[in-house]
Design an enzyme around this catalytic site. Structure first.
Site, PDB file in Angstrom:
ATOM      1  N   CYS A 260       1.189  16.724  -8.606  1.00 13.84           N
ATOM      2  CA  CYS A 260       0.110  16.279  -9.497  1.00 13.84           C
ATOM      3  C   CYS A 260      -0.714  17.437 -10.078  1.00 13.84           C
ATOM      4  CB  CYS A 260      -0.800  15.297  -8.767  1.00 13.84           C
ATOM      5  SG  CYS A 260      -1.063  15.702  -7.037  1.00 13.84           S
TER       6      CYS A 260
ATOM      7  N   HIS B 194      -8.101  14.595 -10.247  1.00 12.91           N
ATOM      8  CA  HIS B 194      -8.067  15.966  -9.738  1.00 12.91           C
ATOM      9  C   HIS B 194      -8.686  16.902 -10.789  1.00 12.91           C
ATOM     10  CE1 HIS B 194      -5.510  14.601  -6.627  1.00 12.91           C
ATOM     11  NE2 HIS B 194      -4.422  15.287  -6.852  1.00 12.91           N
TER      12      HIS B 194
HETATM   13  N1  LIG Z   1      -0.718   9.926  -4.994  1.00 10.28           N
HETATM   14  C1  LIG Z   1      -0.453  10.891  -5.880  1.00 10.28           C
HETATM   15  O1  LIG Z   1      -1.301  11.333  -6.692  1.00 10.28           O
HETATM   16  C2  LIG Z   1       0.921  11.472  -5.941  1.00 10.28           C
HETATM   17  C3  LIG Z   1       1.218  12.310  -7.005  1.00 10.28           C
HETATM   18  C4  LIG Z   1       2.490  12.837  -7.100  1.00 10.28           C
HETATM   19  C5  LIG Z   1       3.412  12.532  -6.122  1.00 10.28           C
HETATM   20  N2  LIG Z   1       3.102  11.730  -5.076  1.00 10.28           N
HETATM   21  C6  LIG Z   1       4.139  11.449  -4.080  1.00 10.28           C
HETATM   22  O2  LIG Z   1       4.567  10.098  -4.168  1.00 10.28           O
HETATM   23  C7  LIG Z   1       4.890   9.608  -2.883  1.00 10.28           C
HETATM   24  C8  LIG Z   1       4.113   8.332  -2.600  1.00 10.28           C
HETATM   25  O3  LIG Z   1       2.743   8.573  -2.726  1.00 10.28           O
HETATM   26  P1  LIG Z   1       1.665   7.410  -2.678  1.00 10.28           P
HETATM   27  O4  LIG Z   1       0.397   8.111  -2.923  1.00 10.28           O
HETATM   28  O5  LIG Z   1       2.040   6.262  -3.547  1.00 10.28           O
HETATM   29  O6  LIG Z   1       1.757   6.947  -1.129  1.00 10.28           O
HETATM   30  P2  LIG Z   1       1.300   5.564  -0.463  1.00 10.28           P
HETATM   31  O7  LIG Z   1       0.159   4.976  -1.186  1.00 10.28           O
HETATM   32  O8  LIG Z   1       1.144   5.862   0.981  1.00 10.28           O
HETATM   33  O9  LIG Z   1       2.554   4.589  -0.668  1.00 10.28           O
HETATM   34  C9  LIG Z   1       3.785   4.811  -0.029  1.00 10.28           C
HETATM   35  C10 LIG Z   1       4.810   3.819  -0.551  1.00 10.28           C
HETATM   36  O10 LIG Z   1       6.080   4.109   0.054  1.00 10.28           O
HETATM   37  C11 LIG Z   1       6.578   2.936   0.644  1.00 10.28           C
HETATM   38  N3  LIG Z   1       7.406   3.202   1.827  1.00 10.28           N
HETATM   39  C12 LIG Z   1       7.033   3.769   2.990  1.00 10.28           C
HETATM   40  N4  LIG Z   1       8.079   3.762   3.861  1.00 10.28           N
HETATM   41  C13 LIG Z   1       9.101   3.160   3.220  1.00 10.28           C
HETATM   42  C14 LIG Z   1      10.431   2.813   3.596  1.00 10.28           C
HETATM   43  N5  LIG Z   1      10.908   3.080   4.823  1.00 10.28           N
HETATM   44  N6  LIG Z   1      11.222   2.176   2.700  1.00 10.28           N
HETATM   45  C15 LIG Z   1      10.725   1.874   1.465  1.00 10.28           C
HETATM   46  N7  LIG Z   1       9.491   2.165   1.057  1.00 10.28           N
HETATM   47  C16 LIG Z   1       8.681   2.796   1.929  1.00 10.28           C
HETATM   48  C17 LIG Z   1       5.337   2.161   1.050  1.00 10.28           C
HETATM   49  O11 LIG Z   1       5.699   0.806   1.288  1.00 10.28           O
HETATM   50  P3  LIG Z   1       4.930  -0.106   2.380  1.00 10.28           P
HETATM   51  O12 LIG Z   1       3.706  -0.633   1.692  1.00 10.28           O
HETATM   52  O13 LIG Z   1       5.925  -1.171   2.671  1.00 10.28           O
HETATM   53  O14 LIG Z   1       4.615   0.773   3.554  1.00 10.28           O
HETATM   54  C18 LIG Z   1       4.489   2.367  -0.195  1.00 10.28           C
HETATM   55  O15 LIG Z   1       4.926   1.510  -1.228  1.00 10.28           O
HETATM   56  C19 LIG Z   1       4.611  10.763  -1.915  1.00 10.28           C
HETATM   57  O16 LIG Z   1       5.807  11.457  -1.679  1.00 10.28           O
HETATM   58  C20 LIG Z   1       3.632  11.620  -2.662  1.00 10.28           C
HETATM   59  O17 LIG Z   1       3.691  12.968  -2.274  1.00 10.28           O
HETATM   60  C21 LIG Z   1       1.878  11.182  -4.973  1.00 10.28           C
END
Ligand SMILES: NC(=O)c1ccc[n+]([C@@H]2O[C@H](COP(=O)([O-])OP(=O)(O)OC[C@H]3O[C@@H](n4cnc5c(N)ncnc54)[C@H](OP(=O)(O)O)[C@@H]3O)[C@@H](O)[C@H]2O)c1
Length: 338
Positions: A131, A243
């Site tokens: 990000c 950010h």
């Molecule tokens: N947030 C940001 O600004 C941002 C920016 C760039 C990249 N990212 C990247 O994007 C990814 C997700 O970030 P997030 O912020 O969205 O995290 P988050 O809010 O914690 O969401 C995680 C997601 O992954 C799913 N998940 C977890 N375990 C799983 C499994 N075994 N099988 C299928 N789905 C599963 C969760 O589903 P459940 O609800 O079922 O647990 C949820 O939908 C990370 O790798 C992060 O580094 C985030």
């Protein structure tokens, strides 16, 4: 014609925003499926104003016949499932850090290096950058084209949504708890995040930098120019979304603040808001829900021969993640790859 699209991690902070943005920008879909862990199967998530999707479990989903999958389930899950989807002929756009530095996976910010997309068929996977990197390279690109960026010293002010849903809950609970005189108990973060700032994002590496800082260094080189040196300090701040980056940029050639402002003003994806005398500069709270990378406070850095300083703000869930991923999908369609 529309596409069959899977959103993996659809219940998370990024996944929900991907669904919002696909609907908002009317990405041409025939079918959208929402996938998450088996614990979420059967729950509902919104797609646009009036549609609810029933979440399905990733573990028993078959990607055959799907055109596109937008992944944000965390690196370990992407590592296992993205290649499976790609092998079924489904193009994967992955938001996690898993594939970003693989030489045969394009790392793309469409306004900056759209041409890198052409290499995606090697693996059928395209990586979405970190990000903070995304918003920084969007702001640097028009200036690099004018005067060649040599070195950037960046301090980030990163919101808790960058660490996902649970991290947002932690900021909320700690803030409320402190007003109720409860002692904060860090869970997701290593230290108290409410009313505090933490210079620690992702793990620490052997050289003393954090992995988030390393990502800004290596991803900027891969996207913009391998010759650019970046020194970053990444800091988590008690802000829910948005950010900010304070950047000092050194150039090969002379570049005045006025010329930089003109170039930023013209550049697609940047919104220049820069009249500090009238309190016109952008803060994270003002960028929530927006598409642009906002640049403010462009000024000379008199401590180096050709230097500028600036303030760069973006919605990390949108341009820093979901929007950039959807823009990659749109570019695939426009360039005839899908
Ligand atoms: N947030 C940001 O600004 C941002 C920016 C760039 C990249 N990212 C990247 O994007 C990814 C997700 O970030 P997030 O912020 O969205 O995290 P988050 O809010 O914690 O969401 C995680 C997601 O992954 C799913 N998940 C977890 N375990 C799983 C499994 N075994 N099988 C299928 N789905 C599963 C969760 O589903 P459940 O609800 O079922 O647990 C949820 O939908 C990370 O790798 C992060 O580094 C985030």
């Amino acid at each position: 014609m529309g596409y069959r699209v899977a959103v993996v991690g659809a219940t998370g902070a990024v996944g929900r925003e991907i669904l919002n943005i696909l609907a908002e920008r009317r990405f041409p879909v025939d079918e959208v499926v929402a996938l998450a862990s088996s614990a979420s199967a059967g729950r509902e998530v919104s797609f646009g104003e009036d549609e609810e999707l029933v979440v399905r479990a990733l573990e028993d989903f078959d990607f055959e016949g799907f055109d596109l999958a937008l992944f944000s389930p965390g690196a370990a899950i992407s590592k296992e499932y993205a290649p499976r989807a790609a092998a079924e002929g489904c193009v994967v756009i992955d938001n996690t850090s898993q594939f970003r530095m693989d030489p045969d996976v394009p790392l793309v910010v469409p306004e900056v290096n759209r041409e890198a997309l052409q290499g995606f068929r090697e693996r059928n996977i395209i990586a979405n950058p970190n990000c903070s990197t995304i918003q920084m390279v969007v702001a640097l690109k028009p200036l690099h084209d004018l005067a060649i960026v040599k070195r950037v010293v960046a301090a980030t002010y990163q919101s808790v949504s960058g660490a996902g849903r649970d991290a947002m809950d932690e900021l909320f609970d700690q803030t409320k708890g402190i007003y109720e005189t409860r002692t904060p108990e860090p869970k997701h973060f290593t230290k108290q995040i409410a009313f505090n700032v933490i210079p620690h994002i992702d793990v620490f590496l052997d050289d003393g930098s954090s992995k988030e800082e390393w990502k800004m260094v290596v991803e900027t080189k891969k996207i913009l120019d391998p010759a650019i040196e970046v020194a970053a300090t990444c800091v988590r701040v008690p802000v829910f979304v948005g950010h900010a980056i304070a950047a000092n940029v050194e150039f090969e050639h002379e570049l005045s603040a006025d010329a930089a402002r003109d170039a930023l003003y013209e550049f697609e994806g940047v919104l220049l808001v820069d009249d500090p005398a009238n309190n016109e500069y952008v803060t994270p709270a003002e960028c929530v829900g927006e598409y642009a990378v906002f640049v403010s406070r462009v000024r000379q850095d008199p401590t180096v021969p050709h230097g500028l300083q600036m303030w760069i703000v973006a919605d990390n869930l949108r341009k820093g993640a979901a929007l950039n991923a959807v823009q990659i999908a749109e570019a695939l369609v426009e360039d005839g790859y899908l």
